[in-house]
Design a protein around this motif. Structure first.
Motif, short mmCIF file in Angstrom:
data_model
loop_
_atom_site.label_atom_id
_atom_site.label_comp_id
_atom_site.label_asym_id
_atom_site.label_seq_id
_atom_site.Cartn_x
_atom_site.Cartn_y
_atom_site.Cartn_z
N ILE A 1 0.84 -1.20 0.00
CA ILE A 1 0.00 0.00 0.00
C ILE A 1 0.87 1.24 0.00
N ALA A 2 1.90 1.25 0.84
CA ALA A 2 2.81 2.41 0.87
C ALA A 2 3.47 2.63 -0.48
N ARG A 3 3.92 1.55 -1.13
CA ARG A 3 4.55 1.67 -2.45
C ARG A 3 3.58 2.25 -3.48
N ASP A 4 2.37 1.70 -3.52
CA ASP A 4 1.42 2.14 -4.54
C ASP A 4 0.93 3.56 -4.28
N LEU A 5 0.87 3.96 -3.03
CA LEU A 5 0.50 5.34 -2.73
C LEU A 5 1.58 6.31 -3.21
N TYR A 6 2.84 5.95 -3.02
CA TYR A 6 3.93 6.77 -3.55
C TYR A 6 3.83 6.87 -5.07
N LEU A 7 3.56 5.75 -5.72
CA LEU A 7 3.46 5.75 -7.19
C LEU A 7 2.26 6.56 -7.66
N ALA A 8 1.14 6.44 -6.97
CA ALA A 8 -0.05 7.20 -7.35
C ALA A 8 0.18 8.70 -7.17
N GLU A 9 0.90 9.06 -6.10
CA GLU A 9 1.22 10.47 -5.89
C GLU A 9 2.17 10.97 -6.97
N LEU B 1 -2.58 4.38 6.67
CA LEU B 1 -1.86 4.84 5.48
C LEU B 1 -2.80 5.49 4.47
N ILE B 2 -3.96 4.87 4.27
CA ILE B 2 -4.92 5.42 3.30
C ILE B 2 -5.58 6.69 3.83
N ARG B 3 -5.81 6.73 5.12
CA ARG B 3 -6.37 7.96 5.72
C ARG B 3 -5.40 9.13 5.53
N GLU B 4 -4.13 8.88 5.77
CA GLU B 4 -3.11 9.93 5.59
C GLU B 4 -3.05 10.37 4.13
N ALA B 5 -3.14 9.41 3.21
CA ALA B 5 -3.07 9.73 1.78
C ALA B 5 -4.27 10.58 1.36
N LYS B 6 -5.44 10.24 1.87
CA LYS B 6 -6.64 11.02 1.54
C LYS B 6 -6.51 12.45 2.07
N ASN B 7 -5.98 12.57 3.27
CA ASN B 7 -5.79 13.90 3.85
C ASN B 7 -4.81 14.74 3.04
N LYS B 8 -3.87 14.08 2.36
CA LYS B 8 -2.92 14.78 1.50
C LYS B 8 -3.52 15.14 0.14
N GLY B 9 -4.70 14.58 -0.16
CA GLY B 9 -5.35 14.90 -1.42
C GLY B 9 -5.10 13.91 -2.53
N LEU B 10 -4.53 12.74 -2.23
CA LEU B 10 -4.30 11.73 -3.27
C LEU B 10 -5.64 11.17 -3.76
N LYS B 11 -5.63 10.69 -5.02
CA LYS B 11 -6.84 10.14 -5.63
C LYS B 11 -6.93 8.65 -5.29
N VAL B 12 -7.22 8.37 -4.03
CA VAL B 12 -7.20 6.99 -3.55
C VAL B 12 -8.54 6.62 -2.94
N ALA C 1 -10.30 -1.31 13.66
CA ALA C 1 -9.77 -0.22 12.82
C ALA C 1 -10.51 -0.17 11.49
N LEU C 2 -10.87 -1.32 10.94
CA LEU C 2 -11.63 -1.36 9.68
C LEU C 2 -13.01 -0.73 9.87
N LEU C 3 -13.66 -1.05 10.97
CA LEU C 3 -14.98 -0.48 11.25
C LEU C 3 -14.89 1.04 11.45
N ALA C 4 -13.85 1.48 12.15
CA ALA C 4 -13.64 2.92 12.33
C ALA C 4 -13.37 3.59 10.99
N GLY C 5 -12.63 2.92 10.11
CA GLY C 5 -12.34 3.47 8.79
C GLY C 5 -13.57 3.60 7.92
N LEU C 6 -14.50 2.67 8.07
CA LEU C 6 -15.78 2.79 7.35
C LEU C 6 -16.57 3.99 7.85
N LYS C 7 -16.59 4.16 9.15
CA LYS C 7 -17.41 5.22 9.75
C LYS C 7 -16.86 6.61 9.48
N ASP C 8 -15.53 6.75 9.38
CA ASP C 8 -14.98 8.10 9.15
C ASP C 8 -14.72 8.39 7.67
#
Length: 420
Positions: free
Chosen positions: A213-221, A240-251, A288-295
């Motif tokens: 996930i970290a690799r592909d987020l770098y590549l997507a950015e 990792l995905i929450r941080e990427a979304k906060n940065k504005g990545l198209k994820v 953490a998955l349930l929290a990720g769905l809710k936020d």
């Protein structure tokens, strides 16, 4: 197909009747009227105390056609989907041959055009799913493929993934990544942790997923491209995905329904029906998955429907294939996980279509009748007799589940449950 649905509570954020109790009159597959008390000389479906929403859409569905029809074909797969409330499915290209050219895409579209359930083939990212050379993605896109993935084969070559992201950016395509570093995961079968130690089995560490996930987020950015992660399963993946979304990545990302209710403790009896990939994780990961769905970090819930013949599952745990069938149970598992029905509709019906840029159904006059009626309090028994899949590799067969799909409507066709 003419039908009057009486006194249903509408759960549709895009409908002017959202959260209202109303009648829905359907004529020739189109919603003719939504109002409080409709009179019409048509078949009536009593839905008092029940809910109606846009039909569900599955972003991760495996059906054997082409080539693996002994596991599942389009007829049985779409029948199971309709029984689970799905009116659309995105088919993973894990077939023989893989869906790696426009010929396979067009074949599947033509084969599936008369079903209640809309079928959207996903094209491979690499030729033959071998992870070496890019597939004919633009040709497949022109033929209707909405996204590209090598399915259950994670792309190990970083250069290939970078080229795929750049190439799909040219026609606004979406790359779907199944995140796993194969070198770290190795040939292990279960999550690495206390349970793997107790079972005496080599484990797949969370790092195998998170590193990819970290690799592909770098590549997507780097490429400024869209990427979707399917079936994430660890707490750190959510971060990792929450941080990427906060940065504005198209994820965007999704989670399998069974990962919301099961932990690796289910493996204590070495039951191969619980053998899935990514493996069942810990309670901390599930929370953490349930929290990720809710936020809003996790955009969608998928069935990860993976049918297998009995000889691939009714064997020793170590040699059994990964995967369970999930089309008929995904909605019930989402409810079992404690999710609010409004959130479930967002994750099962609305967001999956947005991710693939497919028209989202709306319960309003003049719109196509693409909907599902369900009872969140209703209990039903999942049995071999009412399992409509060709395969039966589900640990839930023989159990009573809460959340019953009563009626599914799409393409001027209707499925009505007779399950008690």
């Amino acid at each position: 197909m003419n039908l009057l649905i009486k006194s249903a509570t509408i759960v549709d954020p895009n409908s002017p009747f959202n959260q209202q109790v109303a009648d829905i009159l359907i004529k020739d597959g189109t919603i003719a009227e939504v109002a409080k008390d409709i009179k019409a000389d048509v078949e009536v479906f009593e839905a008092q105390g029940k809910q109606v929403s846009p039909g569900f859409f599955d972003l991760n569905c495996n059906i054997g056609e082409l080539g693996l029809e002994t596991k599942e074909d389009l007829k049985t797969g779409t029948a199971a989907a309709a029984a689970g409330g799905f009116t659309g499915v995105a088919l993973m290209p894990n077939t023989q041959p893989p869906v790696h050219s426009k010929a396979e895409v067009e074949y599947l579209f033509n084969r599936a055009k008369n079903y209640l359930v809309d079928v959207f083939p996903l094209g491979t990212l690499s030729q033959k799913r071998e992870g070496k050379d890019l597939a004919e993605m633009y040709d497949m896109h022109q033929s209707g493929a909405k996204a590209f993935t090598d399915g259950t084969r994670p792309v190990q070559d970083s250069g290939l993934m970078e080229r795929a992201l750049l190439y799909t950016k040219g026609f606004d395509g979406t790359v779907i990544s199944y995140p796993e570093d194969a070198a770290i995961a190795g040939k292990a079968k279960v999550n690495e942790g206390e349970m793997s130690t107790l079972l005496g089995m080599k484990g797949i560490p969370s790092l195998a997923e998170e590193l990819m996930i970290a690799r592909d987020l770098y590549l997507a950015e780097y490429t400024d491209s869209k990427i979707h992660f399917t079936t994430i399963s660890t707490a750190r993946s959510v971060e990792l995905i929450r941080e990427a979304k906060n940065k504005g990545l198209k994820v965007t990302c999704d989670v399998a329904a069974h990962h919301l209710v099961l932990t690796d403790e289910a493996l204590a009896g070495f039951d191969s029906l619980y053998k899935v990939k990514p493996p069942l994780r810990t309670r901390k990961d599930v929370d953490a998955l349930l929290a990720g769905l809710k936020d809003g970090t996790i955009d969608a819930i998928v069935s990860q429907h993976t049918p297998h013949e009995i000889e691939f599952k009714d064997v020793e745990f170590e040699v059994a294939e990964f995967g369970i069938i999930g089309l008929q149970t995904a909605f019930s598992l989402a409810l079992q996980a404690g999710l609010d029905v409004t959130l479930i509709i967002e994750k099962l019906a609305i967001n999956p279509r947005k991710i693939l840029e497919i028209n989202v159904p709306v319960i309003a006059a003049g719109k196509q009748a693409n909907l599902v009626v369900f009872n969140i309090q209703g209990e039903w028994g999942y049995t071999k007799e009412n399992n409509l899949s060709k395969s039966s590799n589900s640990p839930y067969i023989g159990q009573n589940l809460k959340g019953q799909v009563l009626l599914t409507c799409n393409n001027n066709q209707v499925y009505q449950s007779n399950i008690k």
